[in-house]
Write an enzyme that holds these catalytic residues in place. Structure first.
Site, PDB file in Angstrom:
ATOM      1  CG  HIS A  47     -48.271  -6.572  39.906  1.00  0.00           C
ATOM      2  ND1 HIS A  47     -50.019  -5.950  40.055  1.00  0.00           N
ATOM      3  CD2 HIS A  47     -47.838  -6.644  38.607  1.00  0.00           C
ATOM      4  CE1 HIS A  47     -49.907  -5.815  38.734  1.00  0.00           C
ATOM      5  NE2 HIS A  47     -49.076  -5.786  37.891  1.00  0.00           N
TER       6      HIS A  47
ATOM      7  CG  HIS B 157     -45.809  -8.035  34.068  1.00  0.00           C
ATOM      8  ND1 HIS B 157     -46.794  -8.686  33.786  1.00  0.00           N
ATOM      9  CD2 HIS B 157     -45.448  -6.785  35.118  1.00  0.00           C
ATOM     10  CE1 HIS B 157     -47.794  -7.540  34.403  1.00  0.00           C
ATOM     11  NE2 HIS B 157     -47.227  -6.707  35.189  1.00  0.00           N
ATOM     12  CG  LEU B 158     -41.395 -13.664  36.318  1.00  0.00           C
ATOM     13  CD1 LEU B 158     -41.508 -14.856  36.601  1.00  0.00           C
ATOM     14  CD2 LEU B 158     -40.188 -13.028  36.749  1.00  0.00           C
TER      15      LEU B 158
ATOM     16  CG  HIS C 256     -50.717  -1.258  38.887  1.00  0.00           C
ATOM     17  ND1 HIS C 256     -52.004  -0.532  38.943  1.00  0.00           N
ATOM     18  CD2 HIS C 256     -50.161  -2.485  38.411  1.00  0.00           C
ATOM     19  CE1 HIS C 256     -52.480  -1.187  38.068  1.00  0.00           C
ATOM     20  NE2 HIS C 256     -51.611  -2.495  37.327  1.00  0.00           N
TER      21      HIS C 256
ATOM     22  CG  ASP D  92     -46.706  -3.798  37.224  1.00  0.00           C
ATOM     23  OD1 ASP D  92     -46.925  -4.662  36.920  1.00  0.00           O
ATOM     24  OD2 ASP D  92     -47.858  -2.804  37.347  1.00  0.00           O
TER      25      ASP D  92
ATOM     26  N   GLY E 107     -44.206   0.300  31.300  1.00  0.00           N
ATOM     27  CA  GLY E 107     -43.987  -0.529  31.858  1.00  0.00           C
ATOM     28  C   GLY E 107     -42.278  -0.364  32.244  1.00  0.00           C
TER      29      GLY E 107
END
Length: 423
Positions: free
Chosen positions: A59, A61-62, A231, A303, A322
């Site tokens: 998990h 985020h790129l 999550h 995350d 985030g």
């Protein structure tokens, strides 16, 4: 290239055994106590260091394509490699949304060009990743996506989720669900708990998470779909998943380091403490820790969600949701949970390296002859202080800033190639 790692304490599942490992043609060629260095292109002396299967984060985020001002696949995978990860699974919060073969190809093209470790992207569940409306053509995406997720929003309609599960079950694919009931959010920015009351913030109730998990576990039981919950943060979520597992439902779940080590009373009026789901109560944290010990919680993922400095500079109410997590995950967990005696190092490695591979069909994670050489070497005696300005990721927002930690990755090998070295 032929590489020899000598004198390492090698993870064997139940324990760590002192061994040498020879890597040849991208695979583990030999394991033993006295392997000759003759013919080895490189030799690493890893005395008193721990050799493990590379971590897998299911998990992250790129941010590419579409949001490269936050992170790029190049910087995100480099950050992951530095922390001992040899594979990551990016969520579909990108533009174009990977809701079609063409959409996901835009991401895969960048991955093939810039990634230094393995990257397995998720496709979305709904068109546009809206959490409602038209479903994607699952069959057209099954061979290029590790699974399906609308991360960032929950699938709101029960009938939509049931149809998605039926299709994924027929294709043998997994749904990885962000569970959130929109009508229960109430414009909240943090957990609806003591801190919110003390500081006059609108809160996000726990039911906004667990109500969808309860629904989806029932649907997974009906459809036979493999269902993974992203999550989790509430005690009710742990209880629902524990009971579903006991009934034989094919459900697994993840939580993140911040939910295991922080609660809402640790919050500060700073965007680096804002994430979704939010930090919950001390009781929720304890329930998550119990879930880790009894196996209800399968995986610890980060995350990892980088944002620009400006987006995270507007306090708890105004900042984007985030935080970053790749470069602190293992050290935080090792320091707070392993060194404290709460759990074993072997259990932590299983949850971060082996179990993610099992759930998402990403290999065995075993360090055995013939297996692909995806591994990391940890220096558990390394003491350091978290300074976000030293991160490789473009993100800087972390609630762990200033924490004094133990444990650092010092060598990462992915498919037999050195992708990070700090020995």
């Amino acid at each position: 290239m032929t590489m020899l790692i000598k004198n390492a304490l090698v993870y064997s599942g139940d324990c760590f055994l002192k061994n040498d490992i020879l890597i040849k043609d991208n695979k583990i060629d030999a394991i033993g106590t006295s392997i000759s260095s003759d013919g080895a292109t490189r030799v690493f002396d890893c005395k008193d260091k721990y050799l493990i299967p590379g971590f897998v984060d299911v998990h992250v985020h790129l941010r590419e394509p579409g949001f490269s001002y936050k992170e790029t696949i190049k910087t995100g995978t480099a950050a992951a490699a530095s922390a001992g990860y040899t594979a990551v699974c990016p969520m579909p919060n990108v533009n174009p949304v990977p809701d079609s073969p063409e959409g996901i190809k835009a991401q895969i093209d960048i991955i093939e060009r810039d990634a230094c470790i393995k990257v397995y992207p998720f496709a979305s569940i709904t068109k546009g990743r809206k959490g409602e409306g038209e479903l994607v053509d699952f069959a057209s995406l099954k061979d290029v996506a590790v699974g399906f997720s609308d991360d960032g929003c929950g699938v709101q309609g029960e009938e939509d989720m049931k149809k998605a599960m039926q299709k994924c079950a027929s294709l043998g694919k997994i749904i990885s669900a962000h569970c959130e009931v929109n009508e229960l959010l109430n414009g909240g920015c943090i957990h609806d708990g003591e801190y919110a009351k003390l500081h006059n913030h609108k809160g996000i109730c726990s039911k906004s998470e667990w109500a969808q998990i309860e629904r989806d576990c029932r649907l997974a039981e009906e459809t036979g779909c493999r269902y993974h919950v992203c999550h989790i943060s509430t005690r009710e979520s742990v209880d629902i998943i524990r009971k579903a597992k006991a009934r034989g439902v094919a459900v697994t779940c993840e939580t993140a380091p911040h939910y295991l080590t922080l609660c809402d009373m640790d919050l500060q009026e700073d965007g680096r403490f804002k994430m979704n789901p939010p930090l919950r109560s001390e009781q929720d944290k304890r329930a998550l820790l119990e879930g880790v010990l009894d196996g209800t919680v399968d995986v610890i993922a980060t995350d990892h969600a980088p944002h620009s400095k400006e987006e995270k500079s507007k306090g708890l109410e105004g900042s984007a949701m985030g935080i970053v997590g790749l470069e602190t995950a293992f050290p935080v967990l090792y320091t707070k949970l392993v060194k404290s005696g709460f759990m074993s190092l072997e259990k932590l490695v299983y949850m971060m390296s082996v179990r993610p591979r099992e759930i998402f069909s990403l290999g065995s994670g075993k360090l055995e002859v013939g297996e692909t050489a995806d591994l990391a070497v940890l220096d558990l005696n390394k003491k350091w202080t978290v300074n976000p300005e030293e991160f490789i990721t473009m993100g800087r927002a972390t609630p762990f800033e200033g924490w004094e930690l133990f444990g650092k990755n010092v060598l990462t090998i992915c498919e037999g190639e050195v992708v990070y070295e700090a020995l």
